[in-house]
Enzyme design. Structure first.
Site, PDB file in Angstrom:
ATOM      1  N   ALA A  17       0.800  -1.223   0.000  1.00 33.18           N
ATOM      2  CA  ALA A  17       0.000   0.000   0.000  1.00 33.18           C
ATOM      3  C   ALA A  17       0.832   1.272   0.000  1.00 33.18           C
ATOM      4  O   ALA A  17       0.289   2.369   0.131  1.00 33.18           O
ATOM      5  CB  ALA A  17      -0.938   0.006   1.206  1.00 33.18           C
ATOM      6  N   TYR A 157       7.574 -13.920 -12.542  1.00 34.99           N
ATOM      7  CA  TYR A 157       6.378 -13.120 -12.267  1.00 34.99           C
ATOM      8  C   TYR A 157       5.129 -13.813 -12.810  1.00 34.99           C
ATOM      9  O   TYR A 157       4.087 -13.857 -12.148  1.00 34.99           O
ATOM     10  CB  TYR A 157       6.559 -11.745 -12.901  1.00 34.99           C
ATOM     11  CG  TYR A 157       5.506 -10.723 -12.561  1.00 34.99           C
ATOM     12  CD1 TYR A 157       5.506 -10.080 -11.330  1.00 34.99           C
ATOM     13  CD2 TYR A 157       4.525 -10.367 -13.489  1.00 34.99           C
ATOM     14  CE1 TYR A 157       4.551  -9.120 -11.021  1.00 34.99           C
ATOM     15  CE2 TYR A 157       3.568  -9.411 -13.195  1.00 34.99           C
ATOM     16  CZ  TYR A 157       3.585  -8.787 -11.963  1.00 34.99           C
ATOM     17  OH  TYR A 157       2.643  -7.847 -11.671  1.00 34.99           O
ATOM     18  N   LYS A 161       1.946 -15.009 -10.613  1.00 33.15           N
ATOM     19  CA  LYS A 161       0.612 -14.483 -10.847  1.00 33.15           C
ATOM     20  C   LYS A 161      -0.367 -15.574 -11.263  1.00 33.15           C
ATOM     21  O   LYS A 161      -1.562 -15.500 -10.959  1.00 33.15           O
ATOM     22  CB  LYS A 161       0.666 -13.368 -11.899  1.00 33.15           C
ATOM     23  CG  LYS A 161       1.356 -12.100 -11.388  1.00 33.15           C
ATOM     24  CD  LYS A 161       0.743 -11.585 -10.099  1.00 33.15           C
ATOM     25  CE  LYS A 161       1.206 -10.184  -9.741  1.00 33.15           C
ATOM     26  NZ  LYS A 161       0.617  -9.717  -8.455  1.00 33.15           N
TER      27      LYS A 161
END
Length: 256
Positions: A17, A157, A161
């Protein structure tokens, strides 16, 4: 800032965040009425984000952590629970890239990406589900990517994912009886610091990189972090209670 009476007492945690998509999701959930725990390795980023939410009339706390460290995860979630209340919404957004072609990729490149995305999401979810199952209500949103379908130079990656999608579907099966839904958002090209770094790596200006990407997208533009935040807002809402185990591609067009 609008406040929903339903979400006013609910607490959300957003990982990664400190900037980009995670920061946008945290702002949106705060706007929707959630108290928000902002978690990231970037302590300055999450503290600044939390302070902005508080200044706008919301409740938030910023906590620095490495999501791949079980002890730090437990401590961070406990702190959010103590300061804001039981967290029943979890956005697993923390992620990194270590792009390279397979023959150039090191074991560290592979391990670091898988550890943040998959181990981190596992540790966070295992910790937060304790509160969700006790409350008999919860929402989990995991960030996948169109790279899950394969993308040159991103074998680590892409694997991470794609793994997030299987992780999501299994969570939906296991946690559904406790009133917990789990869904994944798979963004396409989103204009963030991460995609800017990719442009630099391939030797293009970010504007040219975005223009090239937009030309291949049916809606003829690249995405923004707010595009992802809008979908996350729906998935954690009461209205999405019958949506679970889904992967939603937010990419300006269809994906196979």
């Amino acid at each position: 800032m609008r406040r929903s009476p339903v979400t006013a007492s609910r607490v959300a945690i957003v990982t990664g965040a400190g900037r980009g998509i995670g920061a946008a999701v945290a702002r949106r959930l705060a706007s929707d009425g959630f108290a928000v725990g902002l978690l990231d390795l970037d302590e300055a980023g999450v503290k600044q984000g939390a302070e902005a939410i508080v200044a706008d009339g919301g409740r938030a706390v910023g906590v620095a952590l490495d999501v791949s460290d079980a002890g730090q995860v437990e401590a961070a979630v406990t702190r959010v629970a103590e300061e804001l209340g039981a967290p029943t919404v979890l956005i697993n957004n923390a992620g990194i890239t270590r792009d390279n072609l397979l023959f150039k990729m090191t074991e560290q490149d592979w391990d670091s990406v898988l550890n943040v995305h998959l181990r981190g999401s596992f540790l966070m979810t295992r910790e937060v589900q304790k509160y969700q199952t006790q409350e008999k209500w919860g929402r989990i949103v995991n960030l996948s990517s169109t790279s899950a379908l394969g993308n040159r130079g991103q074998v680590n990656y892409s694997a991470a994912k794609a793994g997030m999608q299987g992780f999501t579907k299994t969570l939906a099966i296991e946690l559904g009886k406790f009133g917990v839904t789990a869904n994944a958002i798979a963004p396409g090209f989103i204009a963030t610091d991460m995609t800017a770094a990719t442009a630099e790596r391939v030797g293009m200006s970010f504007e040219d990189f975005k223009a090239a990407a937009a030309s291949q997208i049916p809606v003829q533009r690249v995405g923004t972090p707010e595009d992802i935040a809008n979908v996350a807002s729906f998935l954690v809402s009461e209205g999405a209670g019958f949506v679970s185990g889904q992967v939603i591609y937010v990419a300006g067009g269809p994906k196979d």
